[in-house]
Design a protein around this motif. Structure first.
Motif, PDB file in Angstrom:
ATOM      1  N   ALA A  39       0.841  -1.201   0.000  1.00  0.00           N
ATOM      2  CA  ALA A  39       0.000   0.000   0.000  1.00  0.00           C
ATOM      3  C   ALA A  39       0.876   1.251   0.000  1.00  0.00           C
ATOM      4  CB  ALA A  39      -0.932  -0.002   1.213  1.00  0.00           C
ATOM      5  N   GLY A  40       1.994   1.190   0.719  1.00  0.00           N
ATOM      6  CA  GLY A  40       2.925   2.316   0.719  1.00  0.00           C
ATOM      7  C   GLY A  40       3.519   2.537  -0.657  1.00  0.00           C
ATOM      8  N   ASN A  41       3.885   1.437  -1.316  1.00  0.00           N
ATOM      9  CA  ASN A  41       4.404   1.514  -2.680  1.00  0.00           C
ATOM     10  C   ASN A  41       3.369   2.163  -3.597  1.00  0.00           C
ATOM     11  OD1 ASN A  41       5.453  -0.839  -5.227  1.00  0.00           O
ATOM     12  ND2 ASN A  41       6.601   0.904  -4.507  1.00  0.00           N
ATOM     13  N   LEU A  42       2.111   1.776  -3.409  1.00  0.00           N
ATOM     14  CA  LEU A  42       1.020   2.333  -4.222  1.00  0.00           C
ATOM     15  C   LEU A  42       0.850   3.826  -3.952  1.00  0.00           C
ATOM     16  CD1 LEU A  42      -1.374   1.877  -6.168  1.00  0.00           C
ATOM     17  CD2 LEU A  42      -2.766   1.339  -4.149  1.00  0.00           C
ATOM     18  N   CYS A  43       0.842   4.206  -2.661  1.00  0.00           N
ATOM     19  CA  CYS A  43       0.617   5.614  -2.311  1.00  0.00           C
ATOM     20  C   CYS A  43       1.784   6.503  -2.747  1.00  0.00           C
ATOM     21  CB  CYS A  43       0.376   5.764  -0.812  1.00  0.00           C
ATOM     22  SG  CYS A  43      -1.201   5.066  -0.296  1.00  0.00           S
ATOM     23  N   ASN A  44       2.989   5.914  -2.832  1.00  0.00           N
ATOM     24  CA  ASN A  44       4.124   6.689  -3.321  1.00  0.00           C
ATOM     25  C   ASN A  44       3.962   6.981  -4.820  1.00  0.00           C
ATOM     26  OD1 ASN A  44       6.693   7.874  -2.605  1.00  0.00           O
ATOM     27  ND2 ASN A  44       7.638   6.314  -3.904  1.00  0.00           N
ATOM     28  N   SER A  45       3.236   6.074  -5.499  1.00  0.00           N
ATOM     29  CA  SER A  45       2.772   6.313  -6.878  1.00  0.00           C
ATOM     30  C   SER A  45       3.865   6.640  -7.887  1.00  0.00           C
ATOM     31  CB  SER A  45       1.702   7.433  -6.892  1.00  0.00           C
ATOM     32  OG  SER A  45       0.628   7.090  -6.060  1.00  0.00           O
ATOM     33  N   THR A  46       5.049   6.060  -7.716  1.00  0.00           N
ATOM     34  CA  THR A  46       6.036   6.232  -8.783  1.00  0.00           C
ATOM     35  C   THR A  46       5.695   5.251  -9.905  1.00  0.00           C
ATOM     36  OG1 THR A  46       7.544   4.624  -7.797  1.00  0.00           O
ATOM     37  CG2 THR A  46       7.916   6.924  -7.263  1.00  0.00           C
ATOM     38  N   PRO A  47       5.919   5.665 -11.156  1.00  0.00           N
ATOM     39  CA  PRO A  47       5.603   4.773 -12.275  1.00  0.00           C
ATOM     40  C   PRO A  47       6.384   3.459 -12.208  1.00  0.00           C
ATOM     41  CG  PRO A  47       6.026   7.014 -13.043  1.00  0.00           C
ATOM     42  CD  PRO A  47       6.389   6.988 -11.590  1.00  0.00           C
ATOM     43  N   SER A  48       7.532   3.463 -11.508  1.00  0.00           N
ATOM     44  CA  SER A  48       8.370   2.265 -11.433  1.00  0.00           C
ATOM     45  C   SER A  48       8.010   1.374 -10.250  1.00  0.00           C
ATOM     46  CB  SER A  48       9.839   2.682 -11.321  1.00  0.00           C
ATOM     47  OG  SER A  48      10.013   3.510 -10.181  1.00  0.00           O
ATOM     48  N   GLY A  49       6.995   1.718  -9.477  1.00  0.00           N
ATOM     49  CA  GLY A  49       6.641   0.928  -8.292  1.00  0.00           C
ATOM     50  C   GLY A  49       6.408  -0.537  -8.668  1.00  0.00           C
ATOM     51  N   ALA A  64       7.171   1.807 -15.237  1.00  0.00           N
ATOM     52  CA  ALA A  64       8.283   2.706 -15.604  1.00  0.00           C
ATOM     53  C   ALA A  64       8.310   3.048 -17.094  1.00  0.00           C
ATOM     54  CB  ALA A  64       9.631   2.110 -15.167  1.00  0.00           C
ATOM     55  N   VAL A  65       7.151   2.958 -17.746  1.00  0.00           N
ATOM     56  CA  VAL A  65       7.099   3.302 -19.170  1.00  0.00           C
ATOM     57  C   VAL A  65       5.997   4.313 -19.478  1.00  0.00           C
ATOM     58  CG1 VAL A  65       8.195   1.216 -20.044  1.00  0.00           C
ATOM     59  CG2 VAL A  65       5.737   1.211 -19.576  1.00  0.00           C
ATOM     60  N   GLY A  66       5.624   5.098 -18.475  1.00  0.00           N
ATOM     61  CA  GLY A  66       4.610   6.124 -18.651  1.00  0.00           C
ATOM     62  C   GLY A  66       4.484   6.867 -17.334  1.00  0.00           C
ATOM     63  N   PRO A  67       3.667   7.911 -17.276  1.00  0.00           N
ATOM     64  CA  PRO A  67       3.533   8.695 -16.040  1.00  0.00           C
ATOM     65  C   PRO A  67       2.849   7.921 -14.909  1.00  0.00           C
ATOM     66  CG  PRO A  67       2.039   9.510 -17.752  1.00  0.00           C
ATOM     67  CD  PRO A  67       2.904   8.492 -18.398  1.00  0.00           C
ATOM     68  N   PRO A  86       7.225   5.867 -22.774  1.00  0.00           N
ATOM     69  CA  PRO A  86       8.305   6.089 -21.817  1.00  0.00           C
ATOM     70  C   PRO A  86       9.089   7.370 -22.089  1.00  0.00           C
ATOM     71  CG  PRO A  86       8.975   4.449 -23.434  1.00  0.00           C
ATOM     72  CD  PRO A  86       7.563   4.829 -23.767  1.00  0.00           C
ATOM     73  N   ILE A  87       9.907   7.730 -21.115  1.00  0.00           N
ATOM     74  CA  ILE A  87      10.850   8.832 -21.287  1.00  0.00           C
ATOM     75  C   ILE A  87      12.261   8.248 -21.291  1.00  0.00           C
ATOM     76  CG2 ILE A  87       9.411  10.604 -20.219  1.00  0.00           C
ATOM     77  CD1 ILE A  87      11.133  10.167 -17.617  1.00  0.00           C
ATOM     78  N   SER A  88      13.204   9.030 -21.770  1.00  0.00           N
ATOM     79  CA  SER A  88      14.619   8.686 -21.626  1.00  0.00           C
ATOM     80  C   SER A  88      15.138   9.360 -20.367  1.00  0.00           C
ATOM     81  CB  SER A  88      15.426   9.193 -22.825  1.00  0.00           C
ATOM     82  OG  SER A  88      15.130   8.437 -23.976  1.00  0.00           O
ATOM     83  N   ASP A  89      15.832   8.608 -19.539  1.00  0.00           N
ATOM     84  CA  ASP A  89      16.480   9.213 -18.368  1.00  0.00           C
ATOM     85  C   ASP A  89      17.732   8.411 -18.054  1.00  0.00           C
ATOM     86  OD1 ASP A  89      15.659   6.911 -17.080  1.00  0.00           O
ATOM     87  OD2 ASP A  89      14.169   7.889 -15.812  1.00  0.00           O
ATOM     88  N   MET A  90      18.294   8.610 -16.854  1.00  0.00           N
ATOM     89  CA  MET A  90      19.567   7.955 -16.538  1.00  0.00           C
ATOM     90  C   MET A  90      19.424   6.433 -16.488  1.00  0.00           C
ATOM     91  SD  MET A  90      20.012   8.731 -12.511  1.00  0.00           S
ATOM     92  CE  MET A  90      18.844   8.149 -11.288  1.00  0.00           C
ATOM     93  N   ARG A  91      18.207   5.929 -16.322  1.00  0.00           N
ATOM     94  CA  ARG A  91      18.046   4.472 -16.235  1.00  0.00           C
ATOM     95  C   ARG A  91      17.913   3.806 -17.594  1.00  0.00           C
ATOM     96  NH1 ARG A  91      15.337   5.989 -11.602  1.00  0.00           N
ATOM     97  NH2 ARG A  91      16.642   5.416  -9.836  1.00  0.00           N
TER      98      ARG A  91
END
Lengths: 154, 288
Positions: B110-120, B217-220, B255-260
Motif C-alpha cells: 500500500a505504501g508503494n502504491l501511495c508513493n505512486s512512482t511509475p516504477s513501483g 516505468a514506461v509512462g507517467p 516512456p521517457i529517456s532518463d539515466m536508467r
C-alpha cells in the motif's frame, strides 16, 4: 518546535529509556543520543545497508526508521554482537578472510549476515548473496565477505 | 529538515482525526523507506507523521479465497506466507524483489502504491490481480481499483485527510496465473528500467478467457494495456500469441529517456517482458 518524545525500549538485551526528537531517525538516535556509534551512516536513504540493525527480529535500515518508533520494541545493533568470550564467529571470520577494507559497511554486513544464519543456517552462496544485496561494499568486491559467511557455516 | 511530530496511532479513528486536523501537513507512515527519505531530502514538509503500524485493521492479512491485505503489512510478511504466495504469484514476485531484505522487512505494498512512482514494482501485480483499494477518512470510505489509483508521477486519487486502510483481491480461479518481471542492470536492489505484470485465466478447453497486462516505468502512471486482453481472449496460450501481445505493449507505452534507460530500450523491454510474463503466467495457470 515539537516536543521530544519519551521512549522505553530494549537494545541489545538491556532496557533503555531516552528522550528523542520525533523527527530523528533511529540511526541518529543510536549514534547521537545513545552513543552507540558502531552503526554507521552511509547513504542515509535506504540504499546501502551500512546502518542495518535488527528491529523485532527483522533487519531494517535504521536511517528509514524513526527513533520514536522503537517504543516497546527490541533492537539489536553491532554492539550486541561480540559476547563476553570474545568476537562473534562472523566477526572472527571477517578478520581471518580480510572481508573488509575501510570498514564502514562492516557492521551492517555483520548484522545482516548474523540474521541470515540464524534464520537459514544452510543458506547457499546464491541465497547469501541475495540476502546481503541490501548491503553495499565499495572495497572488497564481495567475494571475501561471502567466503567469511560460508566459513562460519562450515 | 522541517521538524515534524510523530503520532503512534492505535485506531482508525485516531489516524482519521490527525489527518483531518492537519490536511496536507500530515501523512501516514508505514515503512518510511520513501516517506522519511523524501522528508529528509526536502521534497515536501510535514507537521505530523502518523504511524499506522499499531492500527489492528491495517495489519490484517486474511486469505479466505479472496485476500485482504492491510496497508501496514510488510512485503516480507506477504511472501513468507506460503498460502498467499501460491494463490497470488504476481504479488509474491514483486514483494520478493523490491529493494533488499531491509526494505522488504518494512515497506508495504500500500505504501508503494501511495508513493505512486511509475516504477513501483508492486503496483502492476496488484492491478493484474484485480486489487481494490479501501480508502478511508473521517467522512467515510470509498473503494477505488488499484488500476485507477495513480494519476501521475507521485500523484494519486487520495484527497486531503484520506488514507489507504487495506487492499482486497478477488479469489483467483484454479486456472489463473500471474507473474511480474522487471529489467534492472544489477541482479538485485535497483529501480525498474521497465517492468511487466501479467495475469491470465484459462477456460476448460485451455483457451485464454481473460488476460491483463500492466507495465511499469514506461509512462507517467502504470500502463495497463487493455488491447492485450482483447487480443488474447479466446486464443490459445502460445508463444506466437504472446509475441503479438508484446508488439501491442511496444506500441502502447509512452516512456521517457532518463539515466536508467532510453525510450527505445524501454519500448523493447515492454515487449519482451510482456511476452515473458504472459508465458510464466500461463505456466502457472496450467499448474493450477
Amino acid at each position: 518546535m515539537v516536543d521530544k518524545i519519551h521512549v522505553k525500549t530494549t537494545i541489545n538485551g538491556l532496557p533503555q529509556e531516552f528522550l528523542v526528537d520525533p523527527f530523528m531517525s533511529l540511526l541518529e538516535t543510536l549514534r547521537d543520543v545513545l552513543n552507540l556509534t558502531g552503526t554507521k551512516e552511509g547513504c542515509n536513504d535506504g540504499n546501502c545497508g551500512a546502518c542495518t540493525v535488527v528491529l523485532d527480529g527483522r533487519i531494517v535500515d535504521s536511517c528509514c526508521v524513526l527513533g520514536a518508533e522503537i517504543e516497546g520494541k527490541t533492537v539489536e545493533t553491532i554492539e550486541g554482537m561480540a559476547g563476553p568470550d570474545g568476537l562473534h564467529p562472523l566477526q572472527q571470520a571477517f578478520l581471518e578472510e580480510a572481508a573488509l577494507q575501510c570498514g564502514i559497511c562492516t557492521p551492517g554486513f555483520l548484522v545482516s549476515a548474523k540474521a541470515l544464519l540464524e534464520r537459514e543456517p544452510e543458506a547457499d552462496e546464491h541465497r547469501i548473496r541475495y540476502w546481503l544485496a541490501g548491503n553495499l561494499c565499495r572495497c572488497t568486491g564481495y567475494d571475501k565477505i561471502i567466503k567469511a559467511v560460508q566459513k562460519v557455516q562450515a | 529538515m522541517h521538524p515534524f511530530d510523530y503520532v503512534a496511532a492505535t485506531s482508525v479513528d485516531q489516524v482519521n482525526s490527525v489527518l483531518a486536523e492537519h490536511g496536507k501537513r500530515a501523512r501516514p507512515l508505514v515503512g518510511g523507506t520513501d516517506l522519511l527519505v523524501q522528508l529528509r531530502g526536502g521534497r515536501f514538509e510535514l507537521d505530523v507523521v502518523v504511524d499506522i503500524k499499531g492500527v489492528p485493521e491495517a495489519n490484517v492479512l486474511d486469505l479466505n479465497g479472496s485476500l485482504k491485505m492491510g496497508s501496514a503489512v510488510s512485503c516480507a510478511t506477504v511472501y513468507e506466507n506460503e498460502a498467499i504466495s501460491a494463490a497470488f504469484p504476481g504479488l509474491m514476485d514483486a514483494a520478493e524483489l523490491i529493494g533488499g531484505i531491509q526494505i522488504q522487512s518494512r515497506a508495504s505494498m500500500a505504501g508503494n502504491l501511495c508513493n505512486s512512482t511509475p516504477s513501483g514494482d508492486t503496483i502492476g501485480p496488484m492491478i493484474v490481480h484485480g486489487g481494490q483499494v479501501n480508502i478511508v477518512s473521517s467522512s467515510g470510505s470509498r473503494t477505488v481499483a488499484v488500476e485507477d489509483f495513480c494519476t501521475g508521477p507521485g500523484r494519486n486519487v487520495l484527497e486531503d485527510g484520506e488514507w489507504v486502510l487495506d487492499i482486497t483481491f478477488p479469489a483467483p480461479s484454479s486456472s489463473f496465473g500471474a507473474a511480474y518481471e522487471r529489467f534492472i542492470p544489477r541482479n538485485e536492489m535497483d529501480i525498474a528500467v521497465a517492468g511487466a505484470a501479467s495475469s491470465l485465466t484459462l477456460d476448460g478447453s485451455g483457451n485464454i478467457s481473460e488476460a491483463k497486462v500492466s507495465l511499469a516505468a514506461v509512462g507517467p502512471t502504470p500502463v495497463t494495456v487493455g488491447a492485450i486482453g482483447d487480443l488474447l481472449e479466446g486464443k490459445t496460450p502460445t508463444a506466437e500469441n504472446f509475441e503479438a501481445a508484446g508488439k501491442i505493449a511496444y506500441d502502447a507505452v509512452s516512456p521517457i529517456s532518463d539515466m536508467r534507460g532510453t525510450i527505445e530500450q524501454r519500448r523493447h523491454l515492454s515487449g519482451v517482458l510482456t511476452r515473458r510474463t504472459l508465458a510464466k503466467a500461463a505456466e502457472r495457470a496450467k499448474a493450477g
